[in-house]
Scaffold this motif. Structure first.
Motif, PDB file in Angstrom:
ATOM      1  N   HIS A 224       1.010  -1.231   0.138  1.00 19.33           N
ATOM      2  CA  HIS A 224       0.199   0.065  -0.003  1.00 19.33           C
ATOM      3  C   HIS A 224       0.790   1.361   0.041  1.00 19.33           C
ATOM      4  CE1 HIS A 224      -3.259  -2.723   0.581  1.00 19.33           C
ATOM      5  NE2 HIS A 224      -2.649  -2.874   1.972  1.00 19.33           N
ATOM      6  N   LEU A 225       1.928   1.168  -0.645  1.00 22.27           N
ATOM      7  CA  LEU A 225       2.812   2.272  -0.436  1.00 22.27           C
ATOM      8  C   LEU A 225       3.330   2.763  -2.088  1.00 22.27           C
ATOM      9  CD1 LEU A 225       4.706   4.531   0.720  1.00 22.27           C
ATOM     10  CD2 LEU A 225       6.493   2.854   0.526  1.00 22.27           C
ATOM     11  N   PRO A 226       2.346   3.815  -2.503  1.00 24.01           N
ATOM     12  CA  PRO A 226       2.849   4.444  -3.642  1.00 24.01           C
ATOM     13  C   PRO A 226       4.112   5.255  -3.849  1.00 24.01           C
ATOM     14  CG  PRO A 226       1.258   5.713  -2.985  1.00 24.01           C
ATOM     15  CD  PRO A 226       1.593   4.589  -1.732  1.00 24.01           C
ATOM     16  N   ALA A 227       5.207   4.606  -4.347  1.00 21.56           N
ATOM     17  CA  ALA A 227       6.524   5.117  -4.071  1.00 21.56           C
ATOM     18  C   ALA A 227       7.364   4.819  -5.654  1.00 21.56           C
ATOM     19  CB  ALA A 227       7.434   4.642  -3.067  1.00 21.56           C
ATOM     20  N   THR A 228       8.239   5.949  -5.720  1.00 19.76           N
ATOM     21  CA  THR A 228       9.069   5.743  -6.894  1.00 19.76           C
ATOM     22  C   THR A 228      10.522   5.447  -6.583  1.00 19.76           C
ATOM     23  OG1 THR A 228       7.695   7.338  -8.208  1.00 19.76           O
ATOM     24  CG2 THR A 228       9.778   6.964  -8.940  1.00 19.76           C
ATOM     25  N   GLY A 229      10.931   4.250  -6.873  1.00 19.07           N
ATOM     26  CA  GLY A 229      12.550   4.158  -6.581  1.00 19.07           C
ATOM     27  C   GLY A 229      12.668   2.588  -6.746  1.00 19.07           C
ATOM     28  N   ASN A 230      13.917   2.013  -6.531  1.00 19.75           N
ATOM     29  CA  ASN A 230      14.352   0.872  -6.404  1.00 19.75           C
ATOM     30  C   ASN A 230      13.550   0.004  -5.303  1.00 19.75           C
ATOM     31  OD1 ASN A 230      16.132   1.241  -8.617  1.00 19.75           O
ATOM     32  ND2 ASN A 230      17.671   1.990  -7.511  1.00 19.75           N
ATOM     33  N   ILE A 231      13.587  -1.490  -5.624  1.00 19.81           N
ATOM     34  CA  ILE A 231      12.891  -2.341  -4.826  1.00 19.81           C
ATOM     35  C   ILE A 231      13.842  -3.317  -4.753  1.00 19.81           C
ATOM     36  CG2 ILE A 231      11.061  -4.073  -4.185  1.00 19.81           C
ATOM     37  CD1 ILE A 231       9.160  -2.269  -5.507  1.00 19.81           C
ATOM     38  N   GLU A 232      14.271  -4.053  -3.569  1.00 13.91           N
ATOM     39  CA  GLU A 232      15.229  -4.750  -3.262  1.00 13.91           C
ATOM     40  C   GLU A 232      14.922  -5.762  -2.134  1.00 13.91           C
ATOM     41  OE1 GLU A 232      19.157  -3.521  -2.538  1.00 13.91           O
ATOM     42  OE2 GLU A 232      18.722  -2.661  -0.534  1.00 13.91           O
ATOM     43  N   PRO A 233      15.397  -7.185  -2.260  1.00 12.34           N
ATOM     44  CA  PRO A 233      15.018  -7.959  -1.008  1.00 12.34           C
ATOM     45  C   PRO A 233      16.080  -7.800   0.056  1.00 12.34           C
ATOM     46  CG  PRO A 233      16.337  -9.374  -2.788  1.00 12.34           C
ATOM     47  CD  PRO A 233      15.855  -7.825  -3.355  1.00 12.34           C
ATOM     48  N   LEU A 234      15.487  -8.010   1.298  1.00 14.67           N
ATOM     49  CA  LEU A 234      16.847  -7.922   2.385  1.00 14.67           C
ATOM     50  C   LEU A 234      16.830  -9.377   2.848  1.00 14.67           C
ATOM     51  CD1 LEU A 234      15.815  -4.891   4.529  1.00 14.67           C
ATOM     52  CD2 LEU A 234      17.631  -4.997   2.960  1.00 14.67           C
ATOM     53  N   VAL A 235      18.299  -9.722   2.825  1.00 14.41           N
ATOM     54  CA  VAL A 235      18.751 -11.013   3.038  1.00 14.41           C
ATOM     55  C   VAL A 235      19.849 -11.124   4.037  1.00 14.41           C
ATOM     56  CG1 VAL A 235      19.570 -13.313   2.138  1.00 14.41           C
ATOM     57  CG2 VAL A 235      17.936 -11.910   0.756  1.00 14.41           C
ATOM     58  N   GLY A 236      19.827 -11.609   4.957  1.00 14.49           N
ATOM     59  CA  GLY A 236      20.878 -11.683   6.265  1.00 14.49           C
ATOM     60  C   GLY A 236      21.031 -13.123   6.757  1.00 14.49           C
ATOM     61  N   LEU A 252      10.705  -7.694   0.613  1.00 14.01           N
ATOM     62  CA  LEU A 252      10.882  -6.812  -0.697  1.00 14.01           C
ATOM     63  C   LEU A 252      10.563  -5.454  -0.020  1.00 14.01           C
ATOM     64  CD1 LEU A 252       9.625  -8.527  -4.089  1.00 14.01           C
ATOM     65  CD2 LEU A 252      11.922  -8.214  -3.219  1.00 14.01           C
ATOM     66  N   TYR A 253      11.562  -4.779  -0.296  1.00 16.99           N
ATOM     67  CA  TYR A 253      11.484  -3.398   0.318  1.00 16.99           C
ATOM     68  C   TYR A 253      11.855  -1.895  -0.774  1.00 16.99           C
ATOM     69  CZ  TYR A 253      11.137  -5.561   4.899  1.00 16.99           C
ATOM     70  OH  TYR A 253      10.922  -6.625   5.805  1.00 16.99           O
ATOM     71  N   PHE A 254      11.188  -0.975  -0.492  1.00 16.36           N
ATOM     72  CA  PHE A 254      11.735   0.277  -1.383  1.00 16.36           C
ATOM     73  C   PHE A 254      12.889   0.556  -0.628  1.00 16.36           C
ATOM     74  CE2 PHE A 254       7.324   1.155  -2.771  1.00 16.36           C
ATOM     75  CZ  PHE A 254       7.715   1.149  -4.147  1.00 16.36           C
ATOM     76  N   THR A 255      14.049   1.114  -1.329  1.00 17.96           N
ATOM     77  CA  THR A 255      15.202   1.274  -0.805  1.00 17.96           C
ATOM     78  C   THR A 255      15.248   2.726  -0.516  1.00 17.96           C
ATOM     79  OG1 THR A 255      16.097   2.034  -2.883  1.00 17.96           O
ATOM     80  CG2 THR A 255      16.481  -0.069  -2.100  1.00 17.96           C
ATOM     81  N   PRO A 256      16.277   3.073   0.473  1.00 21.72           N
ATOM     82  CA  PRO A 256      16.205   4.643   0.965  1.00 21.72           C
ATOM     83  C   PRO A 256      16.568   5.455  -0.336  1.00 21.72           C
ATOM     84  CG  PRO A 256      17.519   3.282   2.524  1.00 21.72           C
ATOM     85  CD  PRO A 256      17.007   2.226   1.232  1.00 21.72           C
ATOM     86  N   GLY A 257      15.996   6.579  -0.217  1.00 18.22           N
ATOM     87  CA  GLY A 257      16.091   7.448  -1.416  1.00 18.22           C
ATOM     88  C   GLY A 257      15.017   7.497  -2.281  1.00 18.22           C
TER      89      GLY A 257
END
Length: 284
Positions: A224-236, A252-257
């Motif tokens: 539910h987040l209308p954002a413009t930017g890169n998306i990446e998985p967080l793995v650790g 999966l998350y929108f990246t900072p910026g």
């Protein structure tokens, strides 16, 4: 349960590598410090400070790490330069080329094959890092961010922050950061007003982005987040039966910026990840 926000400034004393991705033989660094990295460094320091001897029991680290999760939360930390009595954040997305030119460098190394006096095959590698000084003027580089403390927290986190070692290549002396100051944020404005902290009682710290065309300052869930930017998985890697045993995929998350056109209300979850609570086209 209410929370307090503290502005924290660290001096970067040695090269800082926050693992991101690999391109060819280059290990790239993130241009900021994630909440997971700070949580790990603080957990390590608190565990060792409270131990009467060598802190070798992995269960101690697990227990302290959970206490940090329960009582503290973090923003991401960003490189900053001193500007008079203030610390000005150098946002990596405002001018990426200038940021990389001023603040990022790399170190190359390889293992040697002594009989042939040459490098061992397949061992040449390059590690990118945030430089402790700017590459053009030699100005000292700092890290700026915020720590949220839950009411009733008994962890001695402020004294633990005096010296921390964070990120990768720590065996080579990388990642040393030194506390410059910790002061309570009383006006609720974080990062110069880019984010507003709500100090009222919640299970997790709540932040607001009130500005139009604001930027996300942490990894943020995509629901539910209308954002413009890169998306990446967080793995650790996480603790299960022993440290680092399990490779864990979170989401999966929108990246900072990443930019958002709506006003947002987010909670700060484990490892500083933002979860959207509310989005609005208008002003409340």
């Amino acid at each position: 349960m209410s929370w307090k926000a503290y502005e924290v400034i660290f001096r970067v004393r040695t090269p800082l590598h926050i693992g991101w991705s690999k391109v060819g033989n280059v290990q790239r660094t993130r241009p900021y410090v994630t909440g997971r990295s700070l949580w790990g460094a603080l957990t390590m320091r608190l565990t060792r400070d409270r131990s009467q001897g060598p802190a070798t029991d992995s269960k101690e680290y697990e227990q302290v790490g959970q206490k940090v999760h329960d009582n503290l939360a973090f923003t991401y930390f960003y490189p900053a330069l001193k500007d008079g009595n203030n610390y000005r954040v150098e946002w990596p997305w405002e001018d990426e080329a200038a940021f990389r030119r001023r603040l990022l460098s790399s170190y190359q190394s390889t293992a040697l094959t002594y009989p042939s006096q040459s490098s061992a095959e397949g061992t040449l590698h390059e590690v990118e890092f945030i430089s402790p000084r700017t590459l053009d003027t030699g100005a000292q580089v700092f890290l700026k961010g915020y720590v949220f403390e839950k009411q009733g927290c008994s962890l001695q986190w402020q004294s633990a922050c005096k010296w921390l070692q964070i990120g990768g290549e720590r065996g080579y002396g990388w990642g040393n950061i030194e506390k410059i100051h910790i002061k309570q944020c009383t006006n609720g404005q974080l990062f110069g007003g880019k984010v507003i902290f709500e100090s009222n009682g919640n299970n997790k710290p709540i932040l607001r982005l009130d500005n139009d065309n604001a930027h996300l300052l942490a990894h943020t869930n995509t629901t539910h987040l209308p954002a413009t930017g890169n998306i990446e998985p967080l793995v650790g890697r996480e603790w299960r039966s022993y440290p680092g045993e399990s490779v864990v995929f979170t989401d999966l998350y929108f990246t900072p910026g990443s930019s958002v056109q709506q006003k947002l209300r987010v909670s700060v979850e484990k490892f500083g990840i933002w979860v959207v609570q509310e989005a609005s086209d208008g002003v409340e």
